[in-house]
Design a protein around this motif. Sequence first.
Motif, PDB file in Angstrom:
ATOM      1  N   MET A  24       0.887  -1.183  -0.021  1.00  0.00           N
ATOM      2  CA  MET A  24      -0.105  -0.139   0.038  1.00  0.00           C
ATOM      3  C   MET A  24       0.783   1.085  -0.102  1.00  0.00           C
ATOM      4  O   MET A  24       2.165   1.208   0.296  1.00  0.00           O
ATOM      5  N   LYS A  25       0.440   2.265  -0.270  1.00  0.00           N
ATOM      6  CA  LYS A  25       1.031   3.538  -0.171  1.00  0.00           C
ATOM      7  C   LYS A  25       1.003   4.185   1.122  1.00  0.00           C
ATOM      8  O   LYS A  25      -0.317   4.103   1.934  1.00  0.00           O
ATOM      9  N   ILE A 329     -12.999  22.143   7.296  1.00  0.00           N
ATOM     10  CA  ILE A 329     -12.034  21.528   6.355  1.00  0.00           C
ATOM     11  C   ILE A 329     -11.546  22.648   5.297  1.00  0.00           C
ATOM     12  O   ILE A 329     -12.248  22.974   4.636  1.00  0.00           O
ATOM     13  N   ALA A 330     -10.081  22.761   5.653  1.00  0.00           N
ATOM     14  CA  ALA A 330      -9.796  23.947   4.768  1.00  0.00           C
ATOM     15  C   ALA A 330      -9.253  23.270   3.311  1.00  0.00           C
ATOM     16  O   ALA A 330      -9.241  24.004   2.463  1.00  0.00           O
ATOM     17  N   LYS A 331      -8.642  22.188   3.368  1.00  0.00           N
ATOM     18  CA  LYS A 331      -7.895  21.418   2.353  1.00  0.00           C
ATOM     19  C   LYS A 331      -7.856  19.868   2.228  1.00  0.00           C
ATOM     20  O   LYS A 331      -7.713  19.537   3.343  1.00  0.00           O
ATOM     21  N   GLN A 332      -8.146  19.299   1.165  1.00  0.00           N
ATOM     22  CA  GLN A 332      -7.999  17.831   1.011  1.00  0.00           C
ATOM     23  C   GLN A 332      -7.157  17.641   0.221  1.00  0.00           C
ATOM     24  O   GLN A 332      -6.937  18.140  -0.927  1.00  0.00           O
ATOM     25  N   ILE A 333      -6.059  16.747   0.438  1.00  0.00           N
ATOM     26  CA  ILE A 333      -4.782  16.552  -0.138  1.00  0.00           C
ATOM     27  C   ILE A 333      -4.619  15.113  -0.398  1.00  0.00           C
ATOM     28  O   ILE A 333      -5.071  14.190   0.286  1.00  0.00           O
ATOM     29  N   LYS A 334      -3.731  14.659  -1.453  1.00  0.00           N
ATOM     30  CA  LYS A 334      -3.287  13.304  -1.618  1.00  0.00           C
ATOM     31  C   LYS A 334      -2.146  12.835  -0.680  1.00  0.00           C
ATOM     32  O   LYS A 334      -1.296  13.897  -0.397  1.00  0.00           O
ATOM     33  N   LEU A 335      -1.780  11.646  -0.656  1.00  0.00           N
ATOM     34  CA  LEU A 335      -0.646  11.182   0.420  1.00  0.00           C
ATOM     35  C   LEU A 335       0.832  11.763  -0.378  1.00  0.00           C
ATOM     36  O   LEU A 335       1.609  12.157   0.414  1.00  0.00           O
ATOM     37  N   GLU A 336       0.673  11.872  -1.657  1.00  0.00           N
ATOM     38  CA  GLU A 336       1.696  12.218  -2.295  1.00  0.00           C
ATOM     39  C   GLU A 336       2.257  13.793  -2.102  1.00  0.00           C
ATOM     40  O   GLU A 336       3.602  14.258  -2.284  1.00  0.00           O
ATOM     41  N   PHE A 356      -5.606  14.398   4.716  1.00  0.00           N
ATOM     42  CA  PHE A 356      -5.282  13.457   3.717  1.00  0.00           C
ATOM     43  C   PHE A 356      -6.678  12.470   3.103  1.00  0.00           C
ATOM     44  O   PHE A 356      -7.358  12.221   4.116  1.00  0.00           O
ATOM     45  N   ARG A 357      -6.539  12.301   2.000  1.00  0.00           N
ATOM     46  CA  ARG A 357      -7.570  11.398   1.416  1.00  0.00           C
ATOM     47  C   ARG A 357      -6.863  10.215   0.754  1.00  0.00           C
ATOM     48  O   ARG A 357      -6.734  10.457  -0.511  1.00  0.00           O
ATOM     49  N   PRO A 358      -6.459   9.182   1.515  1.00  0.00           N
ATOM     50  CA  PRO A 358      -5.577   8.430   0.967  1.00  0.00           C
ATOM     51  C   PRO A 358      -6.292   7.544  -0.421  1.00  0.00           C
ATOM     52  O   PRO A 358      -5.283   7.019  -1.219  1.00  0.00           O
ATOM     53  N   ASN A 359      -7.222   7.175  -0.342  1.00  0.00           N
ATOM     54  CA  ASN A 359      -8.194   6.497  -1.322  1.00  0.00           C
ATOM     55  C   ASN A 359      -9.184   7.357  -2.412  1.00  0.00           C
ATOM     56  O   ASN A 359      -9.917   6.636  -3.056  1.00  0.00           O
ATOM     57  N   LEU A 360      -8.942   8.315  -2.125  1.00  0.00           N
ATOM     58  CA  LEU A 360      -9.732   9.539  -2.982  1.00  0.00           C
ATOM     59  C   LEU A 360      -9.563   9.341  -4.355  1.00  0.00           C
ATOM     60  O   LEU A 360     -10.686   8.937  -5.067  1.00  0.00           O
TER      61      LEU A 360
END
Length: 381
Positions: A24-25, A329-336, A356-360
Amino acid sequence: INAEYMGFIIREIAQQMVEPSMLMKAVVRSSDAAKIVEVKEVPIPVCGPNDVLIKVEASPINPSDEYFSKGTYGLTHQIIVKPPIIPGFEGSGVVVKGGESVPKELINQRVTFCTDPHGKEKWSGAWAQFVTSDYRYCFPTGDLPFEQTCCFFVNPLTVLAFLQEMSLRGSKGIVHTAAASQLGKILVKVCLKKSVELINIVRKPEQEKMLKELGAKYVLNQTDPNFAKDLRGLAEKLGITLCFDAVGGSLTGQLVSAMPPKSSVLVYGSLALSLIDQVNPAELLFYGKKLEGFWMKNSPIFQPKEVKEATEYILSDLRAGGALFKPTIAKQIKLEECATYITGYKKFASEGKTIFRPNLAQRLILSLHLPKKKKKKKKKY
């Protein structure tokens, strides 16, 4: 259900089928001195008897997560943890499997959860596509959005722990530093709801204004020349003998001196990033004052039975609209994007949480395969 929809369901189930040998990431502590964190592919964690494996949908960045990532919070030097060390103390997601002691009805439930920072040989944090959690600290959330239910423990539960500690120590109210934080805003609302006296301490005029607009009755600026005098007078007047300090540094010493006799100052953070100083031993020796550390996960509220009751209280508020505990919620981001936001989240802190939204991305790709319902042709008569 027609064949097209059945195919979609099968693809969704396949996404939930994971084995320990799979990768997994995850965001991990970096071994590179020039970095704090980085994204790597690591093995999916294995469930113990009391663990559930959760597909993570949302997990916030809290100051404690930042300091944990830097190796200065949560895990002490006495605990040796083998890499990879994955940050993330809380989150929300879907339970995909469980250990032998886990109630079967928890499988496939949407849940809020926390991870265990007390130390294990292998650390499973929430900033990953999958995480393990003790099922006793994992609570079904129904259809509430993942973004709302990923922020239960670090802020809302800590606020309730403050109130419990106040009751146990017999204080008539609370003094709180860094009061303009997301936790501070929740504390203001909960204290207003429960008619608890609260003295808020900030360091900027705009923070004073914001808290007063939120309904705060007492707001003091720690940079004011009369700060210590005003705090002493107000705390004595209100009968407040308990202070929670998120700042540390020289402010802690000022608080110890300004609080009434037999008061306790509980340090639960270190935003000043400096050692506590200017503590007058006479205040401790002759006025019965106490200076202690406070970590919510060591408090009485974190026992399985009590944390379940507290979580139900938070959930009931969210179901009713979230007047007290609904996070902004101010910001939604990827793991990267972890390297940018591990410290960059502070730029948006006044606006709300960065999560973080790991599986978005995976969910968005899946949604492209969702068959569109065909419009029924109207019959012509």
